[in-house]
Structure formats: C-alpha cells, structure tokens
Scaffold this motif. Structure first.
Motif, PDB file in Angstrom:
ATOM      1  N   ILE A 241       0.847  -1.190   0.000  1.00 50.60           N
ATOM      2  CA  ILE A 241       0.000   0.000   0.000  1.00 50.60           C
ATOM      3  C   ILE A 241       0.888   1.247   0.000  1.00 50.60           C
ATOM      4  CG2 ILE A 241      -1.968   1.152   1.052  1.00 50.60           C
ATOM      5  CD1 ILE A 241      -2.397  -1.392   2.739  1.00 50.60           C
ATOM      6  N   PRO A 242       1.269   1.762  -1.156  1.00 49.58           N
ATOM      7  CA  PRO A 242       1.900   3.086  -1.178  1.00 49.58           C
ATOM      8  C   PRO A 242       0.872   4.136  -0.773  1.00 49.58           C
ATOM      9  CG  PRO A 242       1.519   2.294  -3.404  1.00 49.58           C
ATOM     10  CD  PRO A 242       1.163   1.157  -2.490  1.00 49.58           C
ATOM     11  N   GLN A 243       1.299   5.106   0.011  1.00 47.53           N
ATOM     12  CA  GLN A 243       0.351   6.075   0.566  1.00 47.53           C
ATOM     13  C   GLN A 243       1.039   7.399   0.833  1.00 47.53           C
ATOM     14  OE1 GLN A 243      -0.254   4.733   5.041  1.00 47.53           O
ATOM     15  NE2 GLN A 243       0.222   2.966   3.717  1.00 47.53           N
ATOM     16  N   VAL A 244       0.240   8.421   1.031  1.00 48.83           N
ATOM     17  CA  VAL A 244       0.759   9.740   1.362  1.00 48.83           C
ATOM     18  C   VAL A 244      -0.194  10.394   2.354  1.00 48.83           C
ATOM     19  CG1 VAL A 244      -0.411  10.876  -0.567  1.00 48.83           C
ATOM     20  CG2 VAL A 244       1.654  11.899   0.403  1.00 48.83           C
ATOM     21  N   THR A 245       0.379  11.136   3.303  1.00 53.43           N
ATOM     22  CA  THR A 245      -0.389  11.813   4.348  1.00 53.43           C
ATOM     23  C   THR A 245      -0.050  13.290   4.335  1.00 53.43           C
ATOM     24  OG1 THR A 245      -0.337   9.821   5.732  1.00 53.43           O
ATOM     25  CG2 THR A 245      -0.906  11.891   6.819  1.00 53.43           C
ATOM     26  N   ILE A 246      -1.063  14.126   4.518  1.00 53.42           N
ATOM     27  CA  ILE A 246      -0.844  15.566   4.596  1.00 53.42           C
ATOM     28  C   ILE A 246      -1.739  16.148   5.679  1.00 53.42           C
ATOM     29  CG2 ILE A 246      -2.537  16.026   2.782  1.00 53.42           C
ATOM     30  CD1 ILE A 246      -0.857  18.470   1.998  1.00 53.42           C
ATOM     31  N   ALA A 247      -1.198  17.100   6.442  1.00 52.19           N
ATOM     32  CA  ALA A 247      -2.012  17.829   7.408  1.00 52.19           C
ATOM     33  C   ALA A 247      -2.753  18.932   6.677  1.00 52.19           C
ATOM     34  CB  ALA A 247      -1.134  18.412   8.510  1.00 52.19           C
ATOM     35  N   LEU A 248      -4.043  19.057   6.916  1.00 52.17           N
ATOM     36  CA  LEU A 248      -4.843  20.089   6.266  1.00 52.17           C
ATOM     37  C   LEU A 248      -4.816  21.392   7.050  1.00 52.17           C
ATOM     38  CD1 LEU A 248      -7.913  17.934   5.175  1.00 52.17           C
ATOM     39  CD2 LEU A 248      -5.840  18.471   3.886  1.00 52.17           C
ATOM     40  N   THR A 249      -4.651  21.308   8.359  1.00 54.02           N
ATOM     41  CA  THR A 249      -4.528  22.508   9.181  1.00 54.02           C
ATOM     42  C   THR A 249      -3.063  22.785   9.475  1.00 54.02           C
ATOM     43  OG1 THR A 249      -4.855  21.138  11.155  1.00 54.02           O
ATOM     44  CG2 THR A 249      -6.788  22.242  10.247  1.00 54.02           C
ATOM     45  N   LYS A 250      -2.761  24.020   9.888  1.00 54.90           N
ATOM     46  CA  LYS A 250      -1.375  24.421  10.121  1.00 54.90           C
ATOM     47  C   LYS A 250      -0.715  23.603  11.213  1.00 54.90           C
ATOM     48  CE  LYS A 250      -2.065  29.237   8.678  1.00 54.90           C
ATOM     49  NZ  LYS A 250      -2.037  30.657   9.120  1.00 54.90           N
ATOM     50  N   GLY A 251      -1.481  23.271  12.243  1.00 58.49           N
ATOM     51  CA  GLY A 251      -0.928  22.508  13.355  1.00 58.49           C
ATOM     52  C   GLY A 251      -1.033  21.012  13.187  1.00 58.49           C
ATOM     53  N   GLY A 252      -1.784  20.555  12.179  1.00 57.54           N
ATOM     54  CA  GLY A 252      -1.857  19.132  11.895  1.00 57.54           C
ATOM     55  C   GLY A 252      -2.945  18.376  12.606  1.00 57.54           C
ATOM     56  N   HIS A 253      -3.898  19.070  13.265  1.00 57.05           N
ATOM     57  CA  HIS A 253      -4.916  18.309  14.000  1.00 57.05           C
ATOM     58  C   HIS A 253      -6.030  17.796  13.091  1.00 57.05           C
ATOM     59  CE1 HIS A 253      -7.282  21.968  13.800  1.00 57.05           C
ATOM     60  NE2 HIS A 253      -8.279  21.413  14.474  1.00 57.05           N
ATOM     61  N   VAL A 254      -6.053  18.252  11.842  1.00 60.56           N
ATOM     62  CA  VAL A 254      -6.926  17.674  10.816  1.00 60.56           C
ATOM     63  C   VAL A 254      -6.033  17.236   9.660  1.00 60.56           C
ATOM     64  CG1 VAL A 254      -8.860  18.027   9.245  1.00 60.56           C
ATOM     65  CG2 VAL A 254      -8.851  19.161  11.477  1.00 60.56           C
ATOM     66  N   GLY A 255      -6.153  15.979   9.261  1.00 65.36           N
ATOM     67  CA  GLY A 255      -5.264  15.465   8.228  1.00 65.36           C
ATOM     68  C   GLY A 255      -5.969  14.521   7.281  1.00 65.36           C
ATOM     69  N   LEU A 256      -5.312  14.262   6.163  1.00 63.53           N
ATOM     70  CA  LEU A 256      -5.864  13.395   5.125  1.00 63.53           C
ATOM     71  C   LEU A 256      -4.787  12.419   4.677  1.00 63.53           C
ATOM     72  CD1 LEU A 256      -8.141  12.785   2.971  1.00 63.53           C
ATOM     73  CD2 LEU A 256      -6.960  14.439   1.511  1.00 63.53           C
ATOM     74  N   ALA A 257      -5.169  11.169   4.487  1.00 66.71           N
ATOM     75  CA  ALA A 257      -4.270  10.147   3.953  1.00 66.71           C
ATOM     76  C   ALA A 257      -4.968   9.417   2.825  1.00 66.71           C
ATOM     77  CB  ALA A 257      -3.851   9.159   5.039  1.00 66.71           C
TER      78      ALA A 257
END
Length: 290
Positions: A241-257
């Motif tokens: 499973i190749p994957q990538v994660t990014i934080a949507l908020t500046k502090g990272g408390h909301v994120g998407l993978a």
C-alpha cells in the motif's frame, strides 16, 4: 494551555512546542498572542525551554507524544489518542465492486488506555451490510530514549446482514522511530466466534519518511500486509500500500491520507483505493487552525 496537565503535556510532541516558541502561535494555527522568539533565542536555548516545560507535569506512566506517529492506512496504531475519523475503501474487482465507509470515534482514559467505536456500511453487488466494532487499546511500554512504543488491544466486530456474525480481533503492535523515518507494525488474529477454524492471521507494517517538522507537508509511506487463513488450502494474501499523508490545518490536527492497495497474490480484488480524514479533536475545533 495547562502545561501542568499530565495528559496534555505528555501527548504534545516536543517538536511542536519548539516550532510554537520559535515561530509563534500563528505559524501553527494557534493564538496570535504567542509571539515568535526565534529572533531572540538560539535553537539550543529554545530546546532548553521546551525541556523545562515538559517537566512542569508528572507524566510518569503516560506514553510519550513524540511516539505518536502518523496513522497508517491499514496497520493498527498502538498509541492511544482522541480522534474522530471518516474512512473509505473501494475494492475494484473482476467480479464485483465493494464500497466500505466507516466512522470511528476514539477516546483515551487513564494513563495508557483508549476505547474505540466504529460504525460501517458495506455496499456489495447491490446488498448492504452494516458493521459495528468495539475496541480497547493499551500502550504498555513507552521508551523515549529508544523511540519505542509497544501496545496491544482487543476488538469485537459485529456484522449485520442476513444474520448476525461476530469476530474477535486480538492484536499486538509496535512503533519505532529512527531519525527521519518511523516504523509501525502489528500482528493480529481474526477469530469468528461461531467457527474459529475459519479465522485468519495477519501481519502488517508501514514506514513513513518524516522529512520535515512542519505538519503541513506531504509525507510518503509504504505499507505491507500478509494475511493467511487457518484452513488448509486457503489463499495467502500479500499486498503493498503506497500512501501519502498531509495535514490540512497548520498545526496538523486535521489530516488526510490516501493510498492504493496493490495485490501481490491471487486475490478477489484487483486494487483497493483507500483514504481517511482524521480529526484530533483534543487539539482544537474542526474549523480552527486553517
């Protein structure tokens, strides 16, 4: 923030506090009242301040927040947390297509425990199956010097279609840091309560490249899974499973993978598209920090 609160103090990574002190609250989506001290103090001095702040609470027995690594697509995290997630999976197959959507709520209690509730819908060839999962997790070893966390847990899955079925899922897992890389893995069993001989064992592991201390970056990862049935003649499943994660908020408390699971063995699906949206609700409201 109450820096003397052991739960808050232990959960927060020291690297995040370093960024807040050096660059100010606005840089991580926090209060503008926190100024940036990077022009007044050296990195070494800021490190000393963070070390002091970490000593304002008695965090003995709590897992270290620096070991709270990125959530993988399939591997179970062993760090207890306060999170809400929306998880989606689409199985593209030669014979059928399956869509699974899950809402997950996790909350901590005590020093090292977490309970978890999941509700799922599974769409398969025009039929709908409902699922409910209850879970309990415990982190029993946290060693910041070795960057190692060990834990385990137990999940009970209930599936509602034509009739009720239930599966018991005990597991053990680890998280290990090594410079700019993190590794997580677990071993778990799937034990149908009506016939445990039809169960299966699974090993999964993932590595992430943490190339930046800033949360709002693209962090790539690669995950592997091996699933073997108990019954003789059953099909061994192997996938990546190749994957990538990014934080949507500046502090990272909301994120998407997002990730794609690719079969390396003879499976009924050709590929799996998987994604989740995670909200660490203990760190702020869903709409804050953007």
């Amino acid at each position: 923030a109450d820096l003397s609160d052991p739960l808050f103090n232990s959960t927060e990574p020291a690297a995040d506090w370093f960024l807040v002190v050096k660059y100010g609250g606005r840089a991580l989506g926090l209060s503008d009242q926190m100024p940036a001290y990077g022009g007044a103090y050296s990195d070494k001095e800021i490190d000393a301040v963070v070390v002091y702040l970490k000593k304002l609470a008695d965090t003995e027995g709590y897992p270290h927040g620096d070991l709270n690594f990125l959530r993988p697509i399939r591997t179970i995290k062993v760090f207890p947390e306060k999170e809400a997630l929306l998880i989606s999976r689409f199985d593209g197959g030669r014979n059928s297509e399956v869509m699974k959507n899950t809402f997950c709520y996790a909350n901590r209690f005590g020093k090292r425990f977490q309970y978890e509730l999941k509700a799922s819908t599974i769409e398969n060839s025009g039929s709908t199956e409902l699922g409910l999962e209850l879970g309990l997790k415990h982190a029993f070893l946290s060693d910041l010097e070795k960057e190692l966390l060990l834990g385990g847990g137990l999940e009970v899955k209930f599936l509602f279609e034509d009739e009720l079925s239930s599966v018991l899922v005990p597991y053990l897992g680890f998280a290990k840091g090594a410079g700019d890389f993190t590794a997580q893995g677990n071993f778990r069993l799937g034990l149908p309560l009506n016939n445990m001989s039809e169960g299966k064992a699974e090993i999964s592991a993932v590595g992430h490249w943490m190339h930046s201390a800033w949360p709002r970056r693209l962090f790539p990862g690669l995950e592997g899974r091996v699933v073997t049935p108990f019954q003789k003649g059953g099909t061994l499943e192997v996938s990546l499973i190749p994957q990538v994660t990014i934080a949507l908020t500046k502090g990272g408390h909301v994120g998407l993978a997002v990730g794609m699971e690719l079969p390396l063995s003879n499976q009924v699906w050709d590929y799996r598209l998987q994604a989740f949206l995670v909200w660490d609700y203990a760190d702020g409201a869903l709409w804050s920090g953007w």
